[in-house]
Motif scaffolding. Structure first.
Motif, PDB file in Angstrom:
ATOM      1  N   CYS A 133       0.835  -1.202   0.000  1.00 44.27           N
ATOM      2  CA  CYS A 133       0.000   0.000   0.000  1.00 44.27           C
ATOM      3  C   CYS A 133       0.866   1.246   0.000  1.00 44.27           C
ATOM      4  N   LYS A 134       0.419   2.268  -0.717  1.00 41.38           N
ATOM      5  CA  LYS A 134       1.032   3.586  -0.532  1.00 41.38           C
ATOM      6  C   LYS A 134       0.903   3.962   0.933  1.00 41.38           C
ATOM      7  N   PRO A 135       1.910   4.566   1.545  1.00 43.88           N
ATOM      8  CA  PRO A 135       3.113   5.131   0.940  1.00 43.88           C
ATOM      9  C   PRO A 135       4.339   4.208   0.901  1.00 43.88           C
ATOM     10  N   ALA A 136       4.154   2.910   0.999  1.00 35.98           N
ATOM     11  CA  ALA A 136       5.305   2.002   0.928  1.00 35.98           C
ATOM     12  C   ALA A 136       5.982   2.130  -0.434  1.00 35.98           C
ATOM     13  N   GLU A 137       7.289   2.222  -0.426  1.00 30.54           N
ATOM     14  CA  GLU A 137       8.018   2.338  -1.689  1.00 30.54           C
ATOM     15  C   GLU A 137       7.809   1.104  -2.566  1.00 30.54           C
ATOM     16  N   ALA A 138       7.522  -0.040  -1.938  1.00 34.48           N
ATOM     17  CA  ALA A 138       7.293  -1.269  -2.704  1.00 34.48           C
ATOM     18  C   ALA A 138       6.110  -1.126  -3.659  1.00 34.48           C
ATOM     19  N   ALA A 166       6.889   9.400  -1.105  1.00 34.04           N
ATOM     20  CA  ALA A 166       7.349   8.033  -1.355  1.00 34.04           C
ATOM     21  C   ALA A 166       7.607   7.807  -2.843  1.00 34.04           C
ATOM     22  N   ALA A 167       6.710   8.302  -3.683  1.00 34.09           N
ATOM     23  CA  ALA A 167       6.895   8.150  -5.125  1.00 34.09           C
ATOM     24  C   ALA A 167       8.137   8.896  -5.595  1.00 34.09           C
ATOM     25  N   THR A 168       8.331  10.096  -5.051  1.00 35.75           N
ATOM     26  CA  THR A 168       9.504  10.898  -5.421  1.00 35.75           C
ATOM     27  C   THR A 168      10.793  10.174  -5.050  1.00 35.75           C
ATOM     28  N   SER A 169      10.789   9.518  -3.897  1.00 38.10           N
ATOM     29  CA  SER A 169      11.988   8.797  -3.456  1.00 38.10           C
ATOM     30  C   SER A 169      12.312   7.633  -4.385  1.00 38.10           C
TER      31      SER A 169
END
Length: 197
Positions: A133-138, A166-169
């Motif tokens: 699930c967002k915000p998990a980077e996975a 998280a998406a930016t990372s």
């Protein structure tokens, strides 16, 4: 080569909006505080590790209430699609960009959304299928792998600052959408991100 290959759109708060009072309706079914118990128990369903119906039954048992889970699950259909936002999605697609949905949802809501969004997106990415699930980077890493394009060629629109971070990372060009700005705000944001419509 275009700077942008595809645009990922979040659902809730971006393309669709929950109807006022649906959380209260959940409390009305299960008693005061029931909604909070349900939301504390639905994470496995959001990751695809359990069915939402089973999570709802477990929440009812924990809260000490008897209910018909299938009736209660109808509450998750209480959302309205923002037709003006969907017109922006269609415009992005006509301009030659990929358009994809990227959202946290459990199985019941996913099935409903698949019917409502049939034919709109090139692909739909649901957390319950990605296993994260967002915000998990996975969550984002899985989408990048499936798209097979560089992360820098993906634009992402979400109304959560944590999800955007998280998406930016992960290298995605992510942008925070203010729901109060509506479709016009989203269009301006996309144009500012270099999406030419």
């Amino acid at each position: 080569m275009r700077d942008t290959a595809t645009v990922l759109f979040d659902a809730d708060g971006v393309l669709q909006h929950a109807r006022h009072g649906w959380v209260g309706a959940l409390d009305a079914i299960g008693g005061e505080g029931f909604a909070s118990v349900v939301f504390a128990r639905d994470l496995p369903a959001m990751r695809g590790e359990a069915r939402m119906r089973d999570c709802l039954v477990a929440a009812a048992e924990e809260h000490g209430v008897a209910l018909d889970p299938d009736d209660a699950l109808q509450l998750w259909s209480r959302f309205d699609i923002d037709e003006e936002a969907m017109a922006v999605v269609a415009k992005v697609r006509r301009a030659g960009y990929g358009v994809r949905l990227a959202t946290n949802q459990q199985d019941v809501r996913r099935d409903l959304m698949r019917r409502r969004y049939a034919g709109v997106f090139d692909e739909e990415f649901y957390s319950c299928e990605l296993g994260a699930c967002k915000p998990a980077e996975a969550f984002f890493a899985s989408i990048i792998d499936r798209l097979d394009v560089p992360a820098r060629q993906i634009v992402f629109v979400d109304d959560s600052a944590r999800n955007v971070a998280a998406a930016t990372s992960c290298g995605i060009r992510a942008h925070l959408h203010d729901p109060s700005s509506g479709a016009a705000g989203m269009r301006r944001m996309l144009e500012g991100a270099g999406v030419r419509m």
